[in-house]
Write a protein that holds these residues in place. Structure first.
Motif, PDB file in Angstrom:
ATOM      1  N   ASP A 111       0.867  -1.172   0.000  1.00 28.07           N
ATOM      2  CA  ASP A 111       0.000   0.000   0.000  1.00 28.07           C
ATOM      3  C   ASP A 111       0.915   1.237   0.000  1.00 28.07           C
ATOM      4  O   ASP A 111       2.087   1.148  -0.351  1.00 28.07           O
ATOM      5  CB  ASP A 111      -0.957  -0.020   1.198  1.00 28.07           C
ATOM      6  N   GLY A 112       0.406   2.371   0.421  1.00 30.30           N
ATOM      7  CA  GLY A 112       1.182   3.609   0.326  1.00 30.30           C
ATOM      8  C   GLY A 112       2.032   3.942   1.534  1.00 30.30           C
ATOM      9  O   GLY A 112       2.562   5.058   1.617  1.00 30.30           O
ATOM     10  N   TYR A 113       2.185   3.012   2.475  1.00 27.18           N
ATOM     11  CA  TYR A 113       2.961   3.276   3.684  1.00 27.18           C
ATOM     12  C   TYR A 113       4.395   3.680   3.320  1.00 27.18           C
ATOM     13  O   TYR A 113       5.064   3.012   2.529  1.00 27.18           O
ATOM     14  CB  TYR A 113       2.967   2.028   4.560  1.00 27.18           C
ATOM     15  N   GLN A 114       4.864   4.785   3.883  1.00 27.48           N
ATOM     16  CA  GLN A 114       6.150   5.367   3.491  1.00 27.48           C
ATOM     17  C   GLN A 114       7.339   4.451   3.768  1.00 27.48           C
ATOM     18  O   GLN A 114       8.368   4.558   3.097  1.00 27.48           O
ATOM     19  CB  GLN A 114       6.348   6.699   4.213  1.00 27.48           C
ATOM     20  N   ALA A 115       7.212   3.546   4.731  1.00 31.31           N
ATOM     21  CA  ALA A 115       8.337   2.676   5.077  1.00 31.31           C
ATOM     22  C   ALA A 115       8.770   1.784   3.913  1.00 31.31           C
ATOM     23  O   ALA A 115       9.904   1.305   3.874  1.00 31.31           O
ATOM     24  CB  ALA A 115       7.972   1.799   6.276  1.00 31.31           C
ATOM     25  N   ARG A 134       9.176  -2.560  -6.301  1.00 34.46           N
ATOM     26  CA  ARG A 134       7.866  -2.463  -5.652  1.00 34.46           C
ATOM     27  C   ARG A 134       6.744  -2.345  -6.673  1.00 34.46           C
ATOM     28  O   ARG A 134       6.943  -1.931  -7.815  1.00 34.46           O
ATOM     29  CB  ARG A 134       7.812  -1.231  -4.738  1.00 34.46           C
ATOM     30  N   LEU A 135       5.545  -2.706  -6.214  1.00 33.90           N
ATOM     31  CA  LEU A 135       4.311  -2.461  -6.935  1.00 33.90           C
ATOM     32  C   LEU A 135       3.361  -1.760  -5.968  1.00 33.90           C
ATOM     33  O   LEU A 135       3.399  -2.029  -4.769  1.00 33.90           O
ATOM     34  CB  LEU A 135       3.671  -3.782  -7.399  1.00 33.90           C
ATOM     35  N   ARG A 136       2.512  -0.904  -6.486  1.00 34.30           N
ATOM     36  CA  ARG A 136       1.519  -0.248  -5.648  1.00 34.30           C
ATOM     37  C   ARG A 136       0.143  -0.829  -5.924  1.00 34.30           C
ATOM     38  O   ARG A 136      -0.225  -1.089  -7.063  1.00 34.30           O
ATOM     39  CB  ARG A 136       1.512   1.262  -5.920  1.00 34.30           C
ATOM     40  N   CYS A 137      -0.612  -1.022  -4.865  1.00 36.98           N
ATOM     41  CA  CYS A 137      -1.962  -1.541  -4.979  1.00 36.98           C
ATOM     42  C   CYS A 137      -2.881  -0.457  -5.543  1.00 36.98           C
ATOM     43  O   CYS A 137      -3.080   0.592  -4.918  1.00 36.98           O
ATOM     44  CB  CYS A 137      -2.455  -2.016  -3.617  1.00 36.98           C
ATOM     45  N   ARG A 182       0.417  14.263  -4.193  1.00 34.45           N
ATOM     46  CA  ARG A 182       1.827  14.061  -3.852  1.00 34.45           C
ATOM     47  C   ARG A 182       2.189  12.579  -3.787  1.00 34.45           C
ATOM     48  O   ARG A 182       3.310  12.183  -4.134  1.00 34.45           O
ATOM     49  CB  ARG A 182       2.129  14.747  -2.519  1.00 34.45           C
ATOM     50  N   GLU A 183       1.241  11.766  -3.346  1.00 41.71           N
ATOM     51  CA  GLU A 183       1.493  10.322  -3.298  1.00 41.71           C
ATOM     52  C   GLU A 183       1.743   9.771  -4.698  1.00 41.71           C
ATOM     53  O   GLU A 183       2.658   8.982  -4.915  1.00 41.71           O
ATOM     54  CB  GLU A 183       0.290   9.613  -2.656  1.00 41.71           C
ATOM     55  N   PHE A 184       0.925  10.189  -5.649  1.00 40.99           N
ATOM     56  CA  PHE A 184       1.137   9.784  -7.034  1.00 40.99           C
ATOM     57  C   PHE A 184       2.514  10.219  -7.527  1.00 40.99           C
ATOM     58  O   PHE A 184       3.253   9.438  -8.139  1.00 40.99           O
ATOM     59  CB  PHE A 184       0.066  10.396  -7.943  1.00 40.99           C
ATOM     60  N   LEU A 185       2.873  11.460  -7.271  1.00 37.07           N
ATOM     61  CA  LEU A 185       4.142  11.997  -7.784  1.00 37.07           C
ATOM     62  C   LEU A 185       5.345  11.332  -7.130  1.00 37.07           C
ATOM     63  O   LEU A 185       6.345  11.052  -7.804  1.00 37.07           O
ATOM     64  CB  LEU A 185       4.178  13.515  -7.575  1.00 37.07           C
ATOM     65  N   LEU A 186       5.257  11.074  -5.843  1.00 38.60           N
ATOM     66  CA  LEU A 186       6.371  10.435  -5.128  1.00 38.60           C
ATOM     67  C   LEU A 186       6.606   9.011  -5.602  1.00 38.60           C
ATOM     68  O   LEU A 186       7.737   8.530  -5.642  1.00 38.60           O
ATOM     69  CB  LEU A 186       6.107  10.453  -3.620  1.00 38.60           C
ATOM     70  N   ASP A 187       5.519   8.309  -5.946  1.00 43.85           N
ATOM     71  CA  ASP A 187       5.615   6.899  -6.322  1.00 43.85           C
ATOM     72  C   ASP A 187       5.247   6.689  -7.793  1.00 43.85           C
ATOM     73  O   ASP A 187       4.794   5.612  -8.173  1.00 43.85           O
ATOM     74  CB  ASP A 187       4.672   6.069  -5.441  1.00 43.85           C
ATOM     75  N   TRP A 188       5.462   7.684  -8.605  1.00 40.29           N
ATOM     76  CA  TRP A 188       4.976   7.675  -9.980  1.00 40.29           C
ATOM     77  C   TRP A 188       5.401   6.431 -10.768  1.00 40.29           C
ATOM     78  O   TRP A 188       4.566   5.706 -11.334  1.00 40.29           O
ATOM     79  CB  TRP A 188       5.460   8.937 -10.701  1.00 40.29           C
TER      80      TRP A 188
END
Length: 228
Positions: free
Chosen positions: A37-41, A48-51, A133-139
């Protein structure tokens, strides 16, 4: 409660929500893809893959906003994600497709999503700003499945593995000691791993108890079925 789900093994831990558990479980030997998920850790980890289900739920939260502009931004993000998701599912059904073809076909949609995120990265609404910002950080991580459509889109397997064990902890009011916590996590791991390997967890656990009482070496977990 943490859960790590692989093809034939499920591992539970009950501990604090920090980086230490990730370092202990996902050592340098881990060479697979990690769905999170989006947890910063997780952001320091490679491959990685994002859900996407988490991202779509966040977009839906924006759509439900009473602020019309926030709702519109959420709707626009949601539409792009759904368009890309449908394209990914269609690509999986196609017999062959050049690498990067999907990204080229939907370059306009991807650019639209990027523009939306850039436009709202400093928005006054906390949830819209956070999602942009979440999208941009993990684009690159979020859009990996567009380039590699065979990769999973959600962490549904982990969510399903957690579900009834979380309920069990709540129903029993949790554990009362470190030993009890460890026993709960180990039993959950054994039961779910046996399930994945199409073996009876109760037969295996009975064998472990019998061997321990007789002072014998404990049996290994059931083998992975041949051809699976």
């Amino acid at each position: 409660m943490w859960v790590f789900v692989a093809s034939h093994t499920t591992l539970f831990f009950i501990c604090s929500r920090g980086l230490e558990i990730l370092s202990n479980v996902l050592t340098a030997k881990f060479a697979g893809n990690l769905m999170t998920d989006g947890y910063q850790a997780y952001r320091h980890l490679g491959r990685r893959l994002r859900c996407w289900a988490h991202l779509i739920r966040k977009c839906q939260g924006l759509i439900d906003s009473t602020d019309a502009r926030v709702a519109r931004a959420g709707k626009d993000m949601h539409e792009v994600l759904c368009t890309l998701m449908e394209a990914i599912y269609a690509a999986r059904c196609a017999q062959s497709q050049p690498v990067g073809a999907l990204a080229s076909m939907h370059a306009t949609d991807i650019a639209c999503l990027r523009t939306l995120c850039e436009r709202h990265r400093d928005h006054g609404n906390d949830k819209l700003r956070a999602l942009a910002r979440e999208f941009l950080l993990d684009w690159d991580v979020i859009l990996r499945q567009v380039s590699e459509p065979q990769l999973p889109l959600t962490n549904k397997a982990a969510e399903q593995a957690l579900h009834h064990w979380v309920i069990a902890r709540r129903s029993s009011m949790g554990t009362r000691s470190e030993a009890g916590t460890r026993a709960f996590a180990l039993l959950a791991s054994v039961i779910e791993t046996c399930r994945k390997r199409t073996a009876s967890s109760w037969t295996y656990i009975a064998g472990v108890i019998a061997a321990a009482r007789r002072g014998l070496a404990l049996p290994a977990l059931p083998a992975i079925p041949v051809g699976v």
